[in-house]
Motif scaffolding. Structure first.
Motif, short mmCIF file in Angstrom:
data_model
loop_
_atom_site.label_atom_id
_atom_site.label_comp_id
_atom_site.label_asym_id
_atom_site.label_seq_id
_atom_site.Cartn_x
_atom_site.Cartn_y
_atom_site.Cartn_z
N GLN A 1 35.13 2.53 80.22
CA GLN A 1 35.03 1.76 78.99
C GLN A 1 35.74 2.51 77.87
N VAL A 2 36.42 1.74 77.02
CA VAL A 2 37.18 2.32 75.91
C VAL A 2 36.49 1.97 74.59
N GLN A 3 36.42 2.93 73.72
CA GLN A 3 35.91 2.69 72.38
C GLN A 3 37.03 2.93 71.37
N LEU A 4 37.16 1.99 70.45
CA LEU A 4 38.16 2.08 69.39
C LEU A 4 37.45 1.97 68.05
N VAL A 5 37.72 2.90 67.16
CA VAL A 5 37.07 2.91 65.86
C VAL A 5 38.13 3.00 64.77
N GLU A 6 38.17 1.96 63.93
CA GLU A 6 39.13 1.93 62.83
C GLU A 6 38.54 2.55 61.57
N SER A 7 39.39 3.04 60.72
CA SER A 7 38.98 3.55 59.42
C SER A 7 40.16 3.43 58.46
N GLY A 8 39.86 3.53 57.17
CA GLY A 8 40.92 3.54 56.17
C GLY A 8 41.09 2.28 55.36
N GLY A 9 40.34 1.25 55.66
CA GLY A 9 40.46 0.02 54.89
C GLY A 9 39.89 0.20 53.49
N GLY A 10 40.09 -0.83 52.67
CA GLY A 10 39.56 -0.77 51.31
C GLY A 10 40.21 -1.78 50.40
N LEU A 11 40.00 -1.59 49.11
CA LEU A 11 40.54 -2.46 48.07
C LEU A 11 41.69 -1.75 47.39
N VAL A 12 42.81 -2.46 47.25
CA VAL A 12 43.99 -1.87 46.63
C VAL A 12 44.70 -2.95 45.83
N GLN A 13 45.39 -2.54 44.79
CA GLN A 13 46.16 -3.50 44.01
C GLN A 13 47.47 -3.82 44.70
N ALA A 14 48.01 -4.97 44.40
CA ALA A 14 49.30 -5.36 44.96
C ALA A 14 50.35 -4.30 44.62
N GLY A 15 51.16 -3.99 45.63
CA GLY A 15 52.16 -2.94 45.47
C GLY A 15 51.69 -1.58 45.93
N GLY A 16 50.40 -1.45 46.17
CA GLY A 16 49.84 -0.19 46.59
C GLY A 16 49.97 0.05 48.09
N SER A 17 49.36 1.14 48.54
CA SER A 17 49.45 1.56 49.94
C SER A 17 48.08 1.88 50.50
N LEU A 18 47.95 1.69 51.80
CA LEU A 18 46.77 2.11 52.55
C LEU A 18 47.24 2.63 53.90
N ARG A 19 46.43 3.51 54.46
CA ARG A 19 46.73 4.05 55.78
C ARG A 19 45.51 3.81 56.66
N LEU A 20 45.69 3.01 57.70
CA LEU A 20 44.63 2.74 58.66
C LEU A 20 44.76 3.67 59.86
N SER A 21 43.62 4.13 60.35
CA SER A 21 43.61 4.96 61.54
C SER A 21 42.69 4.35 62.58
#
Length: 122
Positions: A1-21
């Motif tokens: 069985q494989v487990q995948l866990v995401e992180s890094g989401g959130g609220l950002v203004q247009a033009g901004g950046s986010l990094r998801l892992s």
């Protein structure tokens, strides 16, 4: 069985950046394709980007091409989605997924994370 866990989401203004892992654990294999998908309210889940097992090949959806970059670190069993120049239409729940084939169709990905919310304000 494989487990995948995401992180890094959130609220950002247009033009901004986010990094998801996405951290993978369990019965993973370094021969797997890893991908990112997203689903906005009232819409179907859609392909964002995929990366090959060795990280040599990538595919990115036209809607995010030039703004989003997918990468992976097999030593750490992680896959990352760098999102730049974000737009309000990028707002969605973003999912990490794993497949044994090179494909962009969600139905061919057998393992999924729980998702992380990305909200882009105008």
């Amino acid at each position: 069985q494989v487990q995948l866990v995401e992180s890094g989401g959130g609220l950002v203004q247009a033009g901004g950046s986010l990094r998801l892992s996405c951290a993978a654990s369990g019965r993973t294999s370094r021969s797997n394709t890893m991908g990112w998908f997203r689903q906005a309210p009232g819409k179907e889940r859609e392909f964002v980007a995929i990366i090959s097992a060795a990280g040599v090949m990538t595919l990115t959806a036209a809607s995010v091409k030039g703004r989003f970059t997918i990468s992976r670190d097999n030593a750490k069993n992680t896959v990352t989605l760098q999102m730049n120049s974000l737009k309000p239409e990028d707002t969605a729940v973003y999912y990490c997924a794993l497949s044994t084939t090179w494909d962009t169709r969600p139905e061919n990905f057998g393992s999924w994370g729980q998702g992380t919310q990305v909200t882009v304000s105008s």
